[in-house]
Design a protein around this motif. Structure first.
Motif, PDB file in Angstrom:
ATOM      1  N   UNK A 111      41.305  29.333  44.521  1.00  0.00           N
ATOM      2  CA  UNK A 111      40.959  30.733  44.755  1.00  0.00           C
ATOM      3  C   UNK A 111      40.598  31.350  43.409  1.00  0.00           C
ATOM      4  N   UNK A 112      39.381  31.874  43.306  1.00  0.00           N
ATOM      5  CA  UNK A 112      38.901  32.434  42.034  1.00  0.00           C
ATOM      6  C   UNK A 112      39.776  33.586  41.557  1.00  0.00           C
ATOM      7  N   UNK A 137      29.101  31.310  41.913  1.00  0.00           N
ATOM      8  CA  UNK A 137      28.568  32.347  42.810  1.00  0.00           C
ATOM      9  C   UNK A 137      29.655  33.253  43.372  1.00  0.00           C
ATOM     10  N   UNK A 138      30.918  32.849  43.256  1.00  0.00           N
ATOM     11  CA  UNK A 138      32.007  33.585  43.915  1.00  0.00           C
ATOM     12  C   UNK A 138      32.129  35.004  43.372  1.00  0.00           C
ATOM     13  N   UNK A 139      32.264  35.962  44.283  1.00  0.00           N
ATOM     14  CA  UNK A 139      32.469  37.369  43.906  1.00  0.00           C
ATOM     15  C   UNK A 139      32.761  38.169  45.159  1.00  0.00           C
ATOM     16  N   UNK A 140      33.465  39.270  44.993  1.00  0.00           N
ATOM     17  CA  UNK A 140      33.556  40.228  46.085  1.00  0.00           C
ATOM     18  C   UNK A 140      32.362  41.169  45.947  1.00  0.00           C
ATOM     19  N   UNK A 141      31.605  41.295  47.016  1.00  0.00           N
ATOM     20  CA  UNK A 141      30.395  42.124  46.963  1.00  0.00           C
ATOM     21  C   UNK A 141      30.615  43.479  47.615  1.00  0.00           C
ATOM     22  N   UNK A 154      36.029  39.115  40.251  1.00  0.00           N
ATOM     23  CA  UNK A 154      34.708  39.063  39.615  1.00  0.00           C
ATOM     24  C   UNK A 154      34.766  38.801  38.114  1.00  0.00           C
ATOM     25  N   UNK A 155      35.729  39.418  37.442  1.00  0.00           N
ATOM     26  CA  UNK A 155      35.763  39.329  35.978  1.00  0.00           C
ATOM     27  C   UNK A 155      36.726  38.249  35.486  1.00  0.00           C
ATOM     28  N   UNK A 156      37.995  38.361  35.860  1.00  0.00           N
ATOM     29  CA  UNK A 156      38.942  37.344  35.399  1.00  0.00           C
ATOM     30  C   UNK A 156      38.596  35.969  35.970  1.00  0.00           C
ATOM     31  N   UNK A 157      38.106  35.942  37.207  1.00  0.00           N
ATOM     32  CA  UNK A 157      37.690  34.673  37.796  1.00  0.00           C
ATOM     33  C   UNK A 157      36.606  33.998  36.969  1.00  0.00           C
ATOM     34  N   UNK A 235      29.187  43.551  35.428  1.00  0.00           N
ATOM     35  CA  UNK A 235      28.735  43.772  34.047  1.00  0.00           C
ATOM     36  C   UNK A 235      29.768  43.238  33.056  1.00  0.00           C
ATOM     37  N   UNK A 236      31.039  43.447  33.357  1.00  0.00           N
ATOM     38  CA  UNK A 236      32.105  42.896  32.501  1.00  0.00           C
ATOM     39  C   UNK A 236      32.033  41.377  32.471  1.00  0.00           C
ATOM     40  N   UNK A 237      31.820  40.758  33.632  1.00  0.00           N
ATOM     41  CA  UNK A 237      31.748  39.302  33.710  1.00  0.00           C
ATOM     42  C   UNK A 237      30.555  38.768  32.924  1.00  0.00           C
ATOM     43  N   UNK A 238      29.431  39.468  32.981  1.00  0.00           N
ATOM     44  CA  UNK A 238      28.268  39.054  32.190  1.00  0.00           C
ATOM     45  C   UNK A 238      28.602  38.977  30.703  1.00  0.00           C
TER      46      UNK A 238
END
Length: 520
Positions: A111-112, A137-141, A154-157, A235-238
């Motif tokens: 689990x991401x 590709x995993x993210x909550x949209x 999204x970010x820590x994952x 944006x944080x993940x980028x």
């Protein structure tokens, strides 16, 4: 000797030309995937499913695909994967390459959003030893997701995925699937890095030790000008991926608004009601009658099969040429479709070609430039009819539904209105350079342009697929749906006639008659 030399040169030219002609019929992307092992997160999501299907169908020489799958609604990861492969999306690949092709996909339970992705030490070792390509590709949209959950996923994952990538001995490329709509302060988004809205490491640490209630209470302050937690956390993940540009073979791809399949394997297919599909259903059922929107504005849409083709091509481009690291997968530079066009196309199709079952009113309404006028229309044409219909539903002994639906629609409009009343453009010059490197065979197998797009045909496929796979309305219900639509058309015209007659009577009785001195 001179003639011998000329003959040899001529022969070399013929061989070179033959090699060039032959190379135009060889798919180098497929060849580059032979014997490779791939790791995908988000593979059970909308885009992830299409990515897995495309790789299995086209890149049949792939050795293995590892898929990170979490426990969901009591279903084990293996069970979820079996159910996914039973879907209509995978019928074509099983028919072409045999039913055993899906055995190349192996589940990695995890689990991401969990620490270290929730992956066991044994599986982590397998991934480190075998994986060569990663598609994250995993993210909550969900735009209204709580900040704590969005950051953890999204970010820590993404941070945990990058840490795992550092352990992979033969890693060729790590593809981070971002979004073209995560740097919303930029009216033109270029293919480059941008400063994050906050320090991602600080944000991660903050939400890890804070209770969700505390995080929620300070969400607005943390977001600042960012309209939602999705754009903020992506944006944080980028920025986390940007930090690894000199240490890992990472690239960032930014698809725009991903919409149903255009061409393959199932035209119009989708598995959710997010974005335009939800609007299409709401309008087609006669529930949505008003939208606050700039009708001449446009959004950037990308069919999911084109997006997936672009993701695969960009990974091949980086592995082969190592010139580009950022790719905007967008379409509005080639094709612009206004909100007005979207509404008119959708309306014409659901009214004539593909009506939906059980419409509550004849599709209609309009887009409003005035927020006040829109709110008045929402009260009159959304909530008032919902209350009346729910009243009769209650009298019949059933639970009311329309008022609840309208509340959900209103909540969704809050997000929609921000994007519909602002305009962004995208520069994808580097992505076009990668496209120009493709030969004819690659362009055919991995279509990434809009040539041949017929909007009317595409929207018809979308509505048809929505009927079949989202609303569970089979084709044999179309005749009754058409009859019901015709009845709703008559009822709509009758009500409008009565309304106009009433307005005419009131106008004559209270305004015209007194002016003319007529006593009634």
């Amino acid at each position: 000797m001179y003639f011998v030399y000329m003959f040899i040169c001529l022969q070399d030219k013929i061989i070179d030309r033959a090699a060039i002609i032959e190379s135009q019929h060889v798919n180098r992307v497929v060849e580059a995937c032979k014997g490779r092992t791939i790791f995908i997160t988000g593979g059970t999501g909308f885009m992830g499913k299409v990515l897995v299907e495309k790789l299995l169908r086209t890149c049949i020489g792939i050795k293995r695909i590892y898929l990170l799958v979490r426990l969901k609604k009591g279903k084990q990861p293996d069970e979820r994967l079996r159910e996914m492969f039973k879907g209509v999306l995978f019928e074509k690949v099983k028919k072409l390459n045999g039913p055993d092709i899906v055995k190349k996909v192996v589940v990695i339970p995890g689990d991401v959003s969990l620490p270290n992705l929730g992956i066991s030490s044994e599986n982590r070792k397998i991934l480190a030893e075998e994986v060569e390509l990663v598609y994250h590709c995993a993210a909550t949209i969900r735009f209204d997701e709580t900040l704590k959950k969005a950051v953890l996923l999204n970010t820590r994952g993404t941070k945990y995925m990058l840490e795992l990538a550092k352990e992979m001995k033969d890693l060729l490329v790590f593809v981070y699937v971002s979004t073209a709509y995560c740097h919303l302060n930029e009216r033109v988004l270029y293919e480059k890095s941008y400063p994050p809205p906050a320090n991602p490491h600080y944000i991660i640490k903050a939400v890890e030790w804070m209770d969700e209630e505390i995080v929620t209470s300070i969400t607005d302050k943390l977001l600042g000008n960012c309209p939602n937690t999705y754009a903020f956390t992506k944006a944080l993940a980028e920025s986390l991926v940007d930090e690894q540009m000199d240490k890992l073979p990472v690239i960032i791809v930014r698809p725009s608004i991903v919409i149903p399949i255009w061409k393959e394997p199932v035209p119009g297919w989708t598995d959710n009601i997010n974005g335009p599909t939800g609007l299409l259903i709401g309008a087609g059922k006669g529930i949505i009658r008003s939208m606050y929107c700039n009708s001449k504005g446009y959004a950037d849409y990308l069919p999911v099969d084109v997006a997936v083709n672009g993701i695969i091509i960009t990974s091949w481009d980086y592995i082969g040429f190592k010139k580009r690291r950022y790719y905007n997968l967008t379409s509005s530079g080639e094709i612009k479709v206004s909100w007005q066009q979207v509404i008119e196309l959708g309306r014409r199709i659901v009214e004539t070609k593909m009506p939906l079952n059980g419409v509550v009113w004849y599709p209609g309404g309009s887009m409003k430039k005035s927020k006040i006028m829109h709110l008045i229309c929402v009260a009159l044409f959304h909530y008032l009819p919902a209350a009346v219909i729910d009243f009769f539903i209650c009298l019949s002994g059933n639970k009311p539904v329309l008022w609840r639906i309208q509340k959900r629609i209103s909540k969704g409009f809050e997000v929609f209105e921000y994007y519909a009343n602002n305009q962004w453009d995208f520069n994808n010059d580097d992505s076009l350079k990668a496209r120009h490197l493709m030969n004819e065979k690659e362009k055919e197998d991995f279509k990434v342009d809009g040539k041949g797009l017929d909007l009317d045909e595409y929207f018809t496929h979308c509505v048809h697929a929505t009927r079949l796979y989202i609303l569970n309305e089979p084709d044999d219900t179309l005749p009754s749906a058409r009859r019901h639509m015709l009845m709703m058309w008559g009822l709509d015209r009758l009500c409008k006639f009565i309304l106009l007659l009433g307005l005419g009577y009131v106008t004559f009785y209270f305004i015209i008659a007194p002016l003319l001195g007529i006593t009634l």
